[in-house]
Design an enzyme around this catalytic site. Structure first.
Site, PDB file in Angstrom:
ATOM      1  N   ASP A   1      -5.873  -1.971   4.517  1.00 44.05           N
ATOM      2  CA  ASP A   1      -5.948  -2.586   3.189  1.00 44.05           C
ATOM      3  C   ASP A   1      -5.030  -3.800   3.079  1.00 44.05           C
ATOM      4  O   ASP A   1      -5.377  -4.793   2.440  1.00 44.05           O
ATOM      5  CB  ASP A   1      -5.598  -1.555   2.110  1.00 44.05           C
ATOM      6  CG  ASP A   1      -6.676  -0.496   1.948  1.00 44.05           C
ATOM      7  OD1 ASP A   1      -7.728  -0.617   2.614  1.00 44.05           O
ATOM      8  OD2 ASP A   1      -6.481   0.447   1.175  1.00 44.05           O
TER       9      ASP A   1
ATOM     10  N   LYS B   1       0.868  -1.179   0.000  1.00 48.56           N
ATOM     11  CA  LYS B   1       0.000   0.000   0.000  1.00 48.56           C
ATOM     12  C   LYS B   1       0.903   1.226   0.000  1.00 48.56           C
ATOM     13  O   LYS B   1       1.708   1.423   0.910  1.00 48.56           O
ATOM     14  CB  LYS B   1      -0.898  -0.003   1.244  1.00 48.56           C
ATOM     15  CG  LYS B   1      -1.877   1.154   1.316  1.00 48.56           C
ATOM     16  CD  LYS B   1      -3.006   1.001   0.312  1.00 48.56           C
ATOM     17  CE  LYS B   1      -3.989   2.179   0.445  1.00 48.56           C
ATOM     18  NZ  LYS B   1      -5.102   2.075  -0.507  1.00 48.56           N
TER      19      LYS B   1
END
Length: 213
Positions: free
Chosen positions: A50, A38
C-alpha cells in the site's frame, strides 16, 4: 507537530489505499509536507504494497522513513486479518509501537495519513479493533466509501459507530470506481451527501474520480 488523520473504509477492497494516496497528493499540491503510513500490512514482505501505491500516486520515490520501516511498523506474510496474521507468526502487535512511529513522522511532516487495514471493526489483535485504536488516540477519520450495492448500510453503520465512540469524521471520500450500476451509484452519492448535511454538517464529502497512475 503535524496533523494526523486516520484513513479507514466501510469494508475491504473499497479503495482506501488509492484514496489515501490521492488525498496525500492533494495536500502536497496545497503546499504541505505529507507522509502516508500503513498501520499494519498483511500479505506482503519487505515494503508495504500500500505504501508503494501511495508513493506512485504521489509521484515520489520511497522515503528514508519507508526504507527504515517507520511508515509500516508491522508487516506480515499471510493475507488475512492482522490479528490472525500476527498469531500465525507468533508475534504481538503493540499499539504504542505504532503510535511511536506515527509521532516520529508527525515531527517531520505537516500531515500524516495513517491508513488502517480493512474496515473499522477489523481486529488488529484479539481484544481490540481498528475502531478501538482510533478512539484511543482520537484521530480524526477519513472514511472511504463507494457506490456499490450495500454501501449505504455500511457507511451509516460506520458513522454510527464513530458517533458512539466520539470519533470526529473529518471527511467522507466517495470512490466512484470501478463503475458498476450508475443508477445505484448516483442515488447512493445523493443519499450520503444529504445524510451528511443533516447529521454530520462539519464533515467534508469528496468525490474520488477515475485515476490513471
Amino acid at each position: 507537530m503535524g496533523k494526523i488523520l486516520f484513513v479507514s473504509g466501510i469494508d475491504t477492497e473499497v479503495g482506501k489505499t488509492v484514496a489515501t494516496g490521492v488525498y496525500a497528493k492533494k495536500l502536497m499540491e496545497q503546499g504541505f509536507s505529507v507522509i502516508t503510513q500503513k498501520m499494519i500490512q498483511t500479505g506482503c514482505e519487505k515494503i508495504s504494497d500500500d505504501i508503494l501505491v501511495h508513493r506512485k500516486i504521489q509521484q515520489i520515490a520511497l522515503t528514508e522513513e519507508d526504507l527504515a520501516g517507520i511508515t509500516c511498523p508491522y508487516l506480515f506474510h499471510y493475507p488475512c486479518s492482522p490479528h490472525l496474521a500476527a498469531k500465525m507468526e507468533n508475534r504481538h502487535i503493540d499499539p504504542a509501537y505504532i503510535t511511536e512511529k506515527t509521532q516520529q513522522l508527525a515531527q517531520r511532516y505537516d500531515y500524516v495519513l495513517l491508513e488502517g487495514a480493512g474496515g473499522l471493526a477489523v481486529p488488529y489483535r484479539d481484544n481490540e479493533t481498528t475502531l478501538d485504536f482510533i478512539a484511543k488516540y482520537q484521530y480524526p477519520l477519513i472514511l472511504v466509501t463507494s457506490g456499490k450495492l450495500g454501501s449505504i448500510n455500511h457507511t451509516l453503520l460506520s458513522l454510527m459507530a464513530c458517533q458512539s465512540r466520539n470519533i470526529p469524521v473529518h471527511t467522507v471520500i466517495y470512490n466512484r470506481f470501478p463503475e458498476k450500476d450508475p443508477l445505484i451509484e448516483q442515488d447512493t452519492q445523493h443519499y450520503l451527501q444529504q445524510y451528511l448535511q443533516q447529521y454530520w454538517s462539519q464533515t467534508e464529502f469528496v468525490l474520488l474520480e477515475k485515476l490513471n497512475f
